[in-house]
Design a protein around this motif. Structure first.
Motif, PDB file in Angstrom:
ATOM      1  N   GLY A  74      39.854  48.492  38.713  1.00  0.00           N
ATOM      2  CA  GLY A  74      38.782  48.826  37.799  1.00  0.00           C
ATOM      3  C   GLY A  74      37.760  47.709  37.738  1.00  0.00           C
ATOM      4  N   SER A  75      37.141  47.550  36.577  1.00  0.00           N
ATOM      5  CA  SER A  75      36.116  46.529  36.399  1.00  0.00           C
ATOM      6  C   SER A  75      36.778  45.205  36.039  1.00  0.00           C
TER       7      SER A  75
ATOM      8  N   THR B 248      43.079  40.041  41.564  1.00  0.00           N
ATOM      9  CA  THR B 248      43.567  41.256  40.927  1.00  0.00           C
ATOM     10  C   THR B 248      45.080  41.407  40.951  1.00  0.00           C
TER      11      THR B 248
END
Length: 113
Positions: A25-26, A74
């Motif tokens: 995602g962001s 991430t």
């Protein structure tokens, strides 16, 4: 932000497990990713965290046995060695940035004596 954790399971005392978590995602540039755990009847507690800059912190009960690392911006991994029955809990991946906290679905770790 969505978090996908993997790697839980059943292990004998003294054994090892590795948990991994991927965020999607962001994703912000400055983040903290880590792991919390919750055993039955107990409050959720910090296991370990690591910043995007590589700074780490650990809960007292896992110091010297667990190692947290960021595989990338991430991903976060938790290497758990010398596991004890008291490490049995649901482990939750956590991501934190300026917006707040995001949580994964939890993965069960069971350590048999």
């Amino acid at each position: 932000v969505q978090l996908q954790a993997s790697g839980g399971g059943l292990v004998q005392a003294g054994g090892s497990l590795r948990l991994s978590c991927v965020a999607s995602g962001s994703i912000a540039s400055s983040t903290v990713m880590g792991w919390y755990r919750q055993a039955p009847g107990k409050q959720r507690e910090l296991v370990a965290g690591v910043t995007s800059g590589g700074l780490t912190n650990y809960g007292d009960s896992v110091k010297g046995r667990f190692t947290i690392s960021r595989g990338s911006a991430t991903t976060v991994n938790l290497q758990m060695n010398s596991l004890k029955p008291e490490d049995t809990a649901v482990y939750y991946c956590n991501y934190r940035d300026w917006r707040g906290n995001f949580w994964g679905q939890g993965t069960l770790v069971t350590v048999s004596s």
